[in-house]
Design a protein around this motif. Structure first.
Motif, mmCIF file in Angstrom:
data_model
loop_
_atom_site.group_PDB
_atom_site.id
_atom_site.type_symbol
_atom_site.label_atom_id
_atom_site.label_comp_id
_atom_site.label_asym_id
_atom_site.label_seq_id
_atom_site.Cartn_x
_atom_site.Cartn_y
_atom_site.Cartn_z
ATOM 1 N N HIS A 176 85.626 50.283 40.096
ATOM 2 C CA HIS A 176 85.555 51.405 41.235
ATOM 3 C C HIS A 176 84.495 51.259 41.862
ATOM 4 N N GLU A 177 83.533 50.891 41.100
ATOM 5 C CA GLU A 177 81.962 51.143 42.572
ATOM 6 C C GLU A 177 82.269 49.625 43.336
ATOM 7 N N ASN A 178 83.162 48.245 42.998
ATOM 8 C CA ASN A 178 82.755 47.424 43.893
ATOM 9 C C ASN A 178 84.835 47.656 44.587
ATOM 10 N N ALA A 179 85.032 48.427 44.121
ATOM 11 C CA ALA A 179 86.508 48.973 45.619
ATOM 12 C C ALA A 179 85.725 50.031 46.166
ATOM 13 N N ARG A 180 84.934 50.977 45.773
ATOM 14 C CA ARG A 180 84.087 51.691 46.654
ATOM 15 C C ARG A 180 84.009 51.326 47.315
ATOM 16 N N LYS A 181 82.811 50.184 46.971
ATOM 17 C CA LYS A 181 81.942 49.488 48.343
ATOM 18 C C LYS A 181 82.200 48.924 49.287
ATOM 19 N N ALA A 182 83.472 48.132 48.685
ATOM 20 C CA ALA A 182 84.596 47.760 49.946
ATOM 21 C C ALA A 182 84.554 48.723 50.910
ATOM 22 N N LEU A 183 85.427 49.878 49.713
ATOM 23 C CA LEU A 183 85.618 50.798 52.116
ATOM 24 C C LEU A 183 84.627 51.100 52.402
ATOM 25 N N ALA A 184 83.577 50.846 51.914
ATOM 26 C CA ALA A 184 82.494 51.896 52.681
ATOM 27 C C ALA A 184 82.025 50.335 53.779
ATOM 28 N N LEU A 185 82.539 49.446 53.729
ATOM 29 C CA LEU A 185 82.255 48.623 54.254
ATOM 30 C C LEU A 185 83.508 47.942 55.210
ATOM 31 N N ALA A 186 84.906 48.727 55.050
ATOM 32 C CA ALA A 186 85.534 48.271 56.024
ATOM 33 C C ALA A 186 86.720 49.267 55.528
ATOM 34 N N PRO A 187 87.849 49.776 56.476
ATOM 35 C CA PRO A 187 88.693 50.388 55.692
ATOM 36 C C PRO A 187 89.678 49.637 55.366
ATOM 37 N N LEU A 188 89.994 48.630 54.549
ATOM 38 C CA LEU A 188 90.729 48.045 53.925
ATOM 39 C C LEU A 188 91.780 48.863 52.442
ATOM 40 N N PRO A 189 93.187 48.714 53.419
ATOM 41 C CA PRO A 189 93.990 49.322 52.291
ATOM 42 C C PRO A 189 94.335 48.358 50.566
ATOM 43 N N ASP A 190 94.026 47.271 50.879
ATOM 44 C CA ASP A 190 93.738 46.125 49.977
ATOM 45 C C ASP A 190 92.754 47.212 48.935
ATOM 46 N N ALA A 191 91.642 47.945 48.974
ATOM 47 C CA ALA A 191 90.632 48.944 48.322
ATOM 48 C C ALA A 191 91.565 49.824 47.609
ATOM 49 N N TRP A 192 92.038 50.539 48.485
ATOM 50 C CA TRP A 192 92.717 51.147 48.266
ATOM 51 C C TRP A 192 93.771 50.947 47.280
ATOM 52 N N THR A 193 93.873 50.064 46.915
ATOM 53 C CA THR A 193 95.161 49.441 45.612
ATOM 54 C C THR A 193 94.170 49.292 44.749
ATOM 55 N N LEU A 194 93.255 48.440 44.794
ATOM 56 C CA LEU A 194 92.735 48.325 43.987
ATOM 57 C C LEU A 194 92.428 49.729 42.887
ATOM 58 N N GLU A 195 91.773 50.936 44.091
ATOM 59 C CA GLU A 195 91.305 51.776 43.101
ATOM 60 C C GLU A 195 92.692 52.247 42.797
ATOM 61 N N GLY A 196 93.919 51.972 42.911
ATOM 62 C CA GLY A 196 94.991 52.818 43.037
ATOM 63 C C GLY A 196 95.391 51.551 41.375
ATOM 64 N N GLU A 197 94.821 50.853 41.585
ATOM 65 C CA GLU A 197 95.235 50.013 39.987
ATOM 66 C C GLU A 197 94.256 50.351 39.035
ATOM 67 N N ILE A 198 92.911 50.766 39.259
ATOM 68 C CA ILE A 198 91.595 50.482 38.166
ATOM 69 C C ILE A 198 92.353 52.585 37.642
ATOM 70 N N PHE A 199 92.745 53.475 38.222
ATOM 71 C CA PHE A 199 93.097 54.658 37.919
ATOM 72 C C PHE A 199 94.487 54.330 37.084
ATOM 73 N N ALA A 200 95.117 53.399 37.283
ATOM 74 C CA ALA A 200 96.496 53.109 36.775
ATOM 75 C C ALA A 200 96.290 52.731 34.945
ATOM 76 N N ALA A 201 95.559 52.305 35.109
ATOM 77 C CA ALA A 201 94.626 51.009 34.143
ATOM 78 C C ALA A 201 94.021 51.925 32.598
#
Length: 273
Positions: free
Chosen positions: A215-240
């Motif tokens: 989660h921390e790495n996904a959120r750090k990615a979001l803080a750097l750039a608005p990438l949809p992949d970062a939100w997708t990763l967040e979703g996959e982590i939450f799902a797991a």
């Protein structure tokens, strides 16, 4: 989303993961093992440490423990890095281990090593070993110079560095760089590029089930750039984690940014929406 807080750099996360494991499982270094001999699973006996070896890796494992079996597989891939060097690999199993089970576990991993049975768990008691799996590194003088509890990210690199240090090929400073490599910014780096490196690392952590750090790495990615992949990763982590409501919100955020994000669409559907 959680409130903002200071986020660990990837190297710091690795160090923190290793440190937590080490506090729980570490053995005391500096001990000299002497002329201890144990029974081999294939018959006969062998010394725990052979003076002919420049360094010895003692891999403590259990035959019916998933993390132990994973360690054997990781080390099987790691052994070729040290091919040709005077490194001896030795597996140590508890005294109640069935030799056939130990042999089957090693054969399935593809690792090449002698496996010794610690009758009465005498070596475990001497080293204060309480949990599995882990690797103790012993130098030519038969002194335990390092111990690493298994952690699923970059374990091979850490063990390789520990063994090369025991051989005298690298310095303590070199080992420290492997344990906590400094972040560097390459010429031409852009925020999106750095963010994608965080995403790559986050996916490795997700695969290792280190969800908080992922989660921390996904959120750090979001803080750097608005990438949809970062939100997708967040979703996959939450799902797991079994948090489908949060996962769906994250997948929806990704799909708002990129309606063609198939991973986000699949993840959303998998959460029953």
């Amino acid at each position: 989303m959680h409130s903002q807080r200071a986020l660990l750099a990837p190297a710091a996360i690795l160090t923190a993961l290793a440190a937590v494991a080490a506090r729980a499982e570490a053995i005391e270094t500096g001990q000299v093992l002497g002329d201890l001999t144990l029974a081999r699973i294939d018959g006969g006996s062998a010394p725990v440490v052979d003076r002919a070896a420049g360094a010895t890796a003692l891999l403590f494992f259990k035959t019916q423990q998933e993390r132990s079996l994973e360690t054997l597989k990781v080390m099987a891939g790691c052994q070729p890095r040290l091919a040709g060097k005077p490194v001896r690999w030795v597996g140590i199993v508890p005294g109640d281990t069935a030799p056939a089970e130990a042999k089957a576990a090693v054969d399935a991993s593809g690792m090449t090593l002698a496996v010794l049975v610690d009758a009465g768990d005498a070596l475990y008691a001497k080293l204060g070993m309480r949990m599995h799996p882990g690797i103790a590194v012993v130098d030519r003088a038969r002194k335990v110079v390092a111990f690493e509890a298994f952690h699923p990210v970059d374990f091979c690199e850490v063990i390789t560095a520990r063994l090369r240090r025991a051989l005298g090929e690298i310095s303590d400073e070199d080992v420290a760089k492997v344990l906590a490599p400094k972040q560097s910014r390459m010429p031409g780096d852009d925020p999106a590029g750095v963010a994608r490196r965080h995403l790559s690392f986050g996916r490795k952590l997700l695969a290792a089930k280190a969800y908080a750090q992922a989660h921390e790495n996904a959120r750090k990615a979001l803080a750097l750039a608005p990438l949809p992949d970062a939100w997708t990763l967040e979703g996959e982590i939450f799902a797991a984690e079994g948090r489908c409501d949060d996962a769906v919100r994250a997948f929806d955020a990704a799909l708002r940014m990129d309606p063609r994000d198939q991973a986000a669409a699949t993840g959303r559907q998998g959460c029953g929406r």
